[in-house]
Design a protein around this motif. Structure first.
Motif, PDB file in Angstrom:
ATOM      1  N   VAL A   1     -51.325 -33.837 -22.418  1.00 29.56           N
ATOM      2  CA  VAL A   1     -50.526 -34.998 -22.041  1.00 29.56           C
ATOM      3  C   VAL A   1     -51.256 -35.663 -20.884  1.00 29.56           C
ATOM      4  O   VAL A   1     -51.625 -34.999 -19.918  1.00 29.56           O
ATOM      5  N   ILE A   2     -51.451 -36.977 -20.984  1.00 28.53           N
ATOM      6  CA  ILE A   2     -52.215 -37.723 -19.990  1.00 28.53           C
ATOM      7  C   ILE A   2     -51.325 -38.816 -19.419  1.00 28.53           C
ATOM      8  O   ILE A   2     -50.721 -39.585 -20.166  1.00 28.53           O
ATOM      9  N   ALA A   3     -51.258 -38.882 -18.092  1.00 28.69           N
ATOM     10  CA  ALA A   3     -50.499 -39.927 -17.405  1.00 28.69           C
ATOM     11  C   ALA A   3     -51.463 -40.720 -16.542  1.00 28.69           C
ATOM     12  O   ALA A   3     -52.191 -40.145 -15.727  1.00 28.69           O
ATOM     13  N   VAL A   4     -51.494 -42.029 -16.742  1.00 35.72           N
ATOM     14  CA  VAL A   4     -52.324 -42.919 -15.928  1.00 35.72           C
ATOM     15  C   VAL A   4     -51.377 -43.903 -15.265  1.00 35.72           C
ATOM     16  O   VAL A   4     -50.582 -44.549 -15.936  1.00 35.72           O
ATOM     17  N   ARG A   5     -51.466 -43.997 -13.945  1.00 37.03           N
ATOM     18  CA  ARG A   5     -50.583 -44.901 -13.222  1.00 37.03           C
ATOM     19  C   ARG A   5     -51.335 -45.517 -12.058  1.00 37.03           C
ATOM     20  O   ARG A   5     -52.332 -44.987 -11.609  1.00 37.03           O
ATOM     21  N   GLY A   6     -50.818 -46.664 -11.618  1.00 35.28           N
ATOM     22  CA  GLY A   6     -51.383 -47.326 -10.455  1.00 35.28           C
ATOM     23  C   GLY A   6     -51.937 -48.685 -10.794  1.00 35.28           C
ATOM     24  O   GLY A   6     -52.588 -48.864 -11.821  1.00 35.28           O
ATOM     25  N   LEU A   7     -51.648 -49.642  -9.923  1.00 31.52           N
ATOM     26  CA  LEU A   7     -52.117 -51.006 -10.132  1.00 31.52           C
ATOM     27  C   LEU A   7     -53.441 -51.231  -9.427  1.00 31.52           C
ATOM     28  O   LEU A   7     -54.403 -51.668 -10.036  1.00 31.52           O
ATOM     29  N   PHE A   8     -53.503 -50.922  -8.144  1.00 32.97           N
ATOM     30  CA  PHE A   8     -54.738 -51.114  -7.386  1.00 32.97           C
ATOM     31  C   PHE A   8     -55.499 -49.812  -7.210  1.00 32.97           C
ATOM     32  O   PHE A   8     -56.716 -49.798  -7.196  1.00 32.97           O
ATOM     33  N   VAL A   9     -54.784 -48.717  -7.048  1.00 32.26           N
ATOM     34  CA  VAL A   9     -55.397 -47.394  -6.944  1.00 32.26           C
ATOM     35  C   VAL A   9     -54.940 -46.598  -8.153  1.00 32.26           C
ATOM     36  O   VAL A   9     -53.767 -46.303  -8.314  1.00 32.26           O
ATOM     37  N   ARG A  10     -55.870 -46.270  -9.035  1.00 37.48           N
ATOM     38  CA  ARG A  10     -55.542 -45.562 -10.267  1.00 37.48           C
ATOM     39  C   ARG A  10     -55.443 -44.072 -10.020  1.00 37.48           C
ATOM     40  O   ARG A  10     -56.228 -43.492  -9.288  1.00 37.48           O
ATOM     41  N   GLU A  11     -54.467 -43.467 -10.668  1.00 38.08           N
ATOM     42  CA  GLU A  11     -54.294 -42.029 -10.618  1.00 38.08           C
ATOM     43  C   GLU A  11     -54.128 -41.519 -12.036  1.00 38.08           C
ATOM     44  O   GLU A  11     -53.338 -42.058 -12.800  1.00 38.08           O
ATOM     45  N   ARG A  12     -54.881 -40.499 -12.377  1.00 43.15           N
ATOM     46  CA  ARG A  12     -54.816 -39.918 -13.718  1.00 43.15           C
ATOM     47  C   ARG A  12     -54.467 -38.449 -13.572  1.00 43.15           C
ATOM     48  O   ARG A  12     -55.053 -37.739 -12.767  1.00 43.15           O
ATOM     49  N   GLN A  13     -53.505 -37.998 -14.375  1.00 45.82           N
ATOM     50  CA  GLN A  13     -53.088 -36.610 -14.337  1.00 45.82           C
ATOM     51  C   GLN A  13     -52.995 -36.102 -15.771  1.00 45.82           C
ATOM     52  O   GLN A  13     -52.467 -36.790 -16.642  1.00 45.82           O
ATOM     53  N   GLU A  14     -53.523 -34.925 -15.995  1.00 50.47           N
ATOM     54  CA  GLU A  14     -53.520 -34.321 -17.328  1.00 50.47           C
ATOM     55  C   GLU A  14     -52.879 -32.950 -17.277  1.00 50.47           C
ATOM     56  O   GLU A  14     -53.012 -32.231 -16.297  1.00 50.47           O
ATOM     57  N   VAL A  15     -52.220 -32.600 -18.365  1.00 47.12           N
ATOM     58  CA  VAL A  15     -51.680 -31.256 -18.538  1.00 47.12           C
ATOM     59  C   VAL A  15     -52.103 -30.772 -19.910  1.00 47.12           C
ATOM     60  O   VAL A  15     -51.885 -31.462 -20.910  1.00 47.12           O
ATOM     61  N   SER A  16     -52.714 -29.607 -19.954  1.00 46.81           N
ATOM     62  CA  SER A  16     -53.132 -29.028 -21.223  1.00 46.81           C
ATOM     63  C   SER A  16     -51.943 -28.390 -21.907  1.00 46.81           C
ATOM     64  O   SER A  16     -51.145 -27.682 -21.289  1.00 46.81           O
ATOM     65  N   LEU A  17     -51.819 -28.628 -23.201  1.00 43.69           N
ATOM     66  CA  LEU A  17     -50.744 -28.030 -23.982  1.00 43.69           C
ATOM     67  C   LEU A  17     -51.151 -26.678 -24.560  1.00 43.69           C
ATOM     68  O   LEU A  17     -50.356 -26.030 -25.232  1.00 43.69           O
ATOM     69  N   ARG A  18     -52.380 -26.257 -24.312  1.00 45.21           N
ATOM     70  CA  ARG A  18     -52.850 -24.975 -24.833  1.00 45.21           C
ATOM     71  C   ARG A  18     -52.348 -23.814 -23.983  1.00 45.21           C
ATOM     72  O   ARG A  18     -52.184 -22.721 -24.463  1.00 45.21           O
ATOM     73  N   ARG A  19     -52.123 -24.085 -22.690  1.00 44.59           N
ATOM     74  CA  ARG A  19     -51.562 -23.045 -21.837  1.00 44.59           C
ATOM     75  C   ARG A  19     -50.049 -23.061 -21.994  1.00 44.59           C
ATOM     76  O   ARG A  19     -49.474 -24.011 -22.502  1.00 44.59           O
ATOM     77  N   GLY A  20     -49.416 -22.043 -21.518  1.00 45.43           N
ATOM     78  CA  GLY A  20     -47.956 -22.021 -21.563  1.00 45.43           C
ATOM     79  C   GLY A  20     -47.380 -23.091 -20.646  1.00 45.43           C
ATOM     80  O   GLY A  20     -47.902 -23.338 -19.566  1.00 45.43           O
ATOM     81  N   PHE A  21     -46.319 -23.735 -21.070  1.00 42.75           N
ATOM     82  CA  PHE A  21     -45.710 -24.770 -20.251  1.00 42.75           C
ATOM     83  C   PHE A  21     -44.217 -24.813 -20.516  1.00 42.75           C
ATOM     84  O   PHE A  21     -43.715 -24.304 -21.510  1.00 42.75           O
ATOM     85  N   ASP A  22     -43.518 -25.428 -19.597  1.00 37.10           N
ATOM     86  CA  ASP A  22     -42.069 -25.581 -19.679  1.00 37.10           C
ATOM     87  C   ASP A  22     -41.763 -27.070 -19.565  1.00 37.10           C
ATOM     88  O   ASP A  22     -42.339 -27.774 -18.736  1.00 37.10           O
ATOM     89  N   VAL A  23     -40.854 -27.557 -20.404  1.00 34.47           N
ATOM     90  CA  VAL A  23     -40.494 -28.973 -20.410  1.00 34.47           C
ATOM     91  C   VAL A  23     -39.035 -29.106 -19.989  1.00 34.47           C
ATOM     92  O   VAL A  23     -38.171 -28.398 -20.504  1.00 34.47           O
ATOM     93  N   THR A  24     -38.789 -30.012 -19.038  1.00 28.04           N
ATOM     94  CA  THR A  24     -37.450 -30.255 -18.539  1.00 28.04           C
ATOM     95  C   THR A  24     -37.123 -31.733 -18.684  1.00 28.04           C
ATOM     96  O   THR A  24     -37.959 -32.590 -18.389  1.00 28.04           O
ATOM     97  N   LEU A  25     -35.908 -32.036 -19.135  1.00 28.47           N
ATOM     98  CA  LEU A  25     -35.435 -33.412 -19.243  1.00 28.47           C
ATOM     99  C   LEU A  25     -34.339 -33.618 -18.211  1.00 28.47           C
ATOM    100  O   LEU A  25     -33.386 -32.843 -18.140  1.00 28.47           O
ATOM    101  N   ARG A  26     -34.487 -34.663 -17.411  1.00 28.47           N
ATOM    102  CA  ARG A  26     -33.498 -34.991 -16.386  1.00 28.47           C
ATOM    103  C   ARG A  26     -33.080 -36.437 -16.562  1.00 28.47           C
ATOM    104  O   ARG A  26     -33.933 -37.321 -16.640  1.00 28.47           O
ATOM    105  N   ARG A  27     -31.776 -36.659 -16.622  1.00 25.21           N
ATOM    106  CA  ARG A  27     -31.246 -38.016 -16.757  1.00 25.21           C
ATOM    107  C   ARG A  27     -30.380 -38.325 -15.555  1.00 25.21           C
ATOM    108  O   ARG A  27     -29.572 -37.516 -15.136  1.00 25.21           O
TER     109      ARG A  27
END
Length: 166
Positions: free
Chosen positions: A98-124
């Motif tokens: 999963v790849i998240a790219v954010r930022g207008l003037f300063v870009r930030e990219r964050q990746e999470v590999s789905l091959r390792r164990g992970f936990d998904v949480t939904l918050r509303r």
């Protein structure tokens, strides 16, 4: 000439590189929910009404030019910047990460590999339940979890991430 490794980063580090030869395919590409653009659009409509009424009504030319400059600044900071900010946030879900790219003037990219164990949480919170959106948090064992903020159809994304992790 040597062939580049599929694991080498691209020249533009914010471009999502998908490697079909490694079995990676794009599952979904999405942005934050578009209701974030409701208030900037109302500002733009109100600005158009105000400009139609007030511009040209002042007795001095400098007052008309000042009103036009103020209208331009309101349009820039009240509509253009929020729209560009919304466009600058994007999320990509592939079969491997999963790849998240954010930022207008300063870009930030964050990746999470789905091959390792992970936990998904939904918050509303707030009106997110009404619009079927939510904040999806992916904990992969690292210090910083990946938070996909205000994503549309959040429950479907959580289900898809659960299926990809299985």
């Amino acid at each position: 000439m040597p062939t580049p490794s599929p694991y080498e980063p691209a020249a533009d580090e914010f471009t999502t590189i998908v490697h079909p030869e490694l079995g990676e395919q794009v599952v979904a590409r999405f942005r934050r929910h578009a209701r974030r653009l409701a208030m900037p659009t109302l500002v733009l409509i109100a600005l158009a009404v105000a400009c139609g009424y007030f511009l040209g009504r002042f007795p001095e030319q400098w007052q008309n030019l000042t009103a036009l400059a103020v209208a331009g600044a309101v349009a820039l900071f009240g509509w253009v910047m929020p729209v560009l900010s919304w466009l600058a946030h994007r999320y990509t879900v592939t079969t491997r990460r999963v790849i998240a790219v954010r930022g207008l003037f300063v870009r930030e990219r964050q990746e999470v590999s789905l091959r390792r164990g992970f936990d998904v949480t939904l918050r509303r919170r707030g009106l997110q339940a009404l619009f079927r959106t939510g904040d999806v948090t992916i904990h992969s064992g690292g210090d910083h979890p990946l938070v996909l903020r205000d994503v549309p159809d959040a429950r479907l994304i959580v289900t898809a991430l659960g299926d990809l992790g299985a």
